[in-house]
Design a protein around this motif. Structure first.
Motif, short mmCIF file in Angstrom:
data_model
loop_
_atom_site.label_atom_id
_atom_site.label_comp_id
_atom_site.label_asym_id
_atom_site.label_seq_id
_atom_site.Cartn_x
_atom_site.Cartn_y
_atom_site.Cartn_z
N TYR A 46 -19.62 56.61 33.27
CA TYR A 46 -20.67 55.83 32.63
C TYR A 46 -21.13 54.67 33.51
O TYR A 46 -20.31 54.00 34.15
N ARG A 47 -22.44 54.45 33.51
CA ARG A 47 -23.02 53.27 34.16
C ARG A 47 -23.20 52.20 33.09
O ARG A 47 -23.76 52.46 32.03
N THR A 48 -22.74 51.00 33.40
CA THR A 48 -22.71 49.94 32.40
C THR A 48 -23.38 48.67 32.93
O THR A 48 -23.22 48.32 34.10
N VAL A 49 -24.11 47.99 32.05
CA VAL A 49 -24.65 46.68 32.38
C VAL A 49 -24.07 45.68 31.37
O VAL A 49 -24.00 45.97 30.17
N PRO B 68 -11.31 53.60 32.67
CA PRO B 68 -11.64 54.24 33.96
C PRO B 68 -12.91 55.09 33.94
O PRO B 68 -13.46 55.42 34.99
N GLU B 69 -13.40 55.47 32.73
CA GLU B 69 -14.64 56.26 32.67
C GLU B 69 -15.85 55.46 33.14
O GLU B 69 -16.88 56.04 33.48
N ILE B 70 -15.74 54.14 33.13
CA ILE B 70 -16.84 53.30 33.60
C ILE B 70 -16.70 53.11 35.10
O ILE B 70 -15.74 52.49 35.57
N ASP B 71 -17.62 53.66 35.86
CA ASP B 71 -17.48 53.59 37.32
C ASP B 71 -18.50 52.64 37.95
O ASP B 71 -18.46 52.42 39.16
N GLU B 72 -19.41 52.08 37.16
CA GLU B 72 -20.37 51.12 37.70
C GLU B 72 -20.65 50.05 36.65
O GLU B 72 -20.95 50.35 35.50
N ILE B 73 -20.49 48.78 37.05
CA ILE B 73 -20.76 47.66 36.13
C ILE B 73 -21.70 46.69 36.82
O ILE B 73 -21.41 46.19 37.91
N LYS B 74 -22.82 46.43 36.18
CA LYS B 74 -23.79 45.46 36.71
C LYS B 74 -23.84 44.28 35.74
O LYS B 74 -23.93 44.46 34.53
#
Length: 351
Positions: free
Chosen positions: A109-112, A134-140
């Motif tokens: 998942y991409r997350t902001v 760990p399912e979140i691989d991008e955090i902005k």
């Protein structure tokens, strides 16, 4: 006896993939069944010297190189079990099944995150989320004042430290994500999203997967008439010898007698079974809707079905039953239209 040997072969194959890629698909009954069904005709083709050419092999080797390399180890199993040498073209088809299963198992998942955290707090939150989810691989990270939801349509999750006026199912409000309640809230939101993904998955069972092939899927196809559309789709099938040269004429003959539009901008044309060598479904997502008889159409399913055996009849009946669920809402049709490539749409159908 043949099926038992094939089941054992697929089990060994998935263990090899597990050992090389460290991704365990051995308990994934869906990929297991789909590989068994796919490999039956594959073994027949290899045994009688008629392996399929795979026009997408260069793309597969480039985009899924790790899975492709791991899958080459399977070639030894083909020689051990069946005394056959598998081609890289045939390996490519197997790679697509395995890649789809891996993506199904490991959706990222991409997350902001919308907050007013300082740099130090941001880093703490980032490490906490990476460790706990760990399912979140991008955090902005975006400040509350700078955030505009229209700028983040490609993101899966929006975490906000305070209530927001926008109504969006991706938004989860977590005032303090560093405590256990915060992580539990995020975990629950993710579990709900995963459940929705399962509910919204394509309805096709592995028995129907063999009806689809990326070579017969067209996305963003630019045509002006239904004749042009059906000609392109029929020729692709004819070039792969799944239909005869008479197939297109049989499709147009049916079109002249009755409309094949079924509502919601979808058309379901089909040709004569006598002009079909191997049952397949062609799919075209048109760049722009075209007039199809008296209705605008943007999604076309071209059916090339033969009804020679009990298994074929059963598979086609299952396709019709499951197909209805694929197109029963505007949301699902928009999902199909959003696919950017034939590979993406193919993997969606077999997940």
């Amino acid at each position: 006896k043949y099926d038992n040997k094939l089941v054992d072969f697929v089990d060994r194959m998935l263990k090899v993939i597990r050992d090389i890629l460290d991704v365990d698909l051995t308990s994934d009954e869906k990929v297991k069944e789909s590989l068994i069904i796919h490999l039956r005709p594959t073994i027949f083709r290899l045994r009688y010297g008629t392996p399929q050419k795979n026009a997408l092999i260069d793309f597969i080797k480039k985009e899924y190189k790790n899975v492709f390399r791991a899958s080459w180890a399977i070639s030894i199993l083909f020689e051990e079990y069946y005394g056959l040498q598998i081609t890289e073209d045939e390996i490519g088809y197997i790679v697509l099944y395995i890649q789809a299963a891996i993506e199904r198992k490991k959706h990222q998942y991409r997350t902001v995150m919308v907050s007013n955290f300082n740099m130090g707090h941001t880093q703490l939150v980032k490490e906490k989320i990476k460790k706990s989810v760990p399912e979140i691989d991008e955090i902005k990270f975006v400040s509350i004042h700078d955030f505009k939801i229209a700028d983040y349509e490609d993101y899966d999750i929006i975490i906000s430290t305070e209530e927001r006026k926008e109504k969006d199912k991706r938004i989860v409000v977590i005032p303090n994500i560093l405590n256990e309640t915060g992580i539990s809230t995020l975990r629950a939101h993710l579990d709900n999203m995963n459940s929705m993904m399962i509910e919204n998955a394509t309805p096709f069972s592995p028995e129907c997967f063999i009806l689809f092939s990326p070579e017969f899927i067209f996305t963003d196809l630019e045509v002006k008439t239904k004749e042009e559309c059906l000609k392109i789709m029929s020729q692709a099938m004819e070039e792969k010898h799944v239909v005869t040269e008479n197939f297109y004429d049989s499709v147009m003959d049916r079109e002249s007698k009755t409309t094949t539009t079924i509502g919601n901008g979808v058309s379901l044309p089909h040709g004569s079974p006598t002009a079909v060598n191997e049952s397949k479904v062609g799919i075209a997502i048109l760049k722009n809707p075209i007039m199809w008889d008296n209705e605008q159409v943007q999604v076309v399913f071209l059916l090339a079905f033969r009804l020679s055996t009990r298994d074929e009849i059963s598979r086609i009946q299952m396709f019709y039953k499951e197909y209805v669920t694929l197109i029963d809402s505007e949301e699902k049709l928009e999902k199909l239209k959003s696919m950017k490539s034939n590979i993406e749409l193919y993997k969606y159908l077999i997940q």
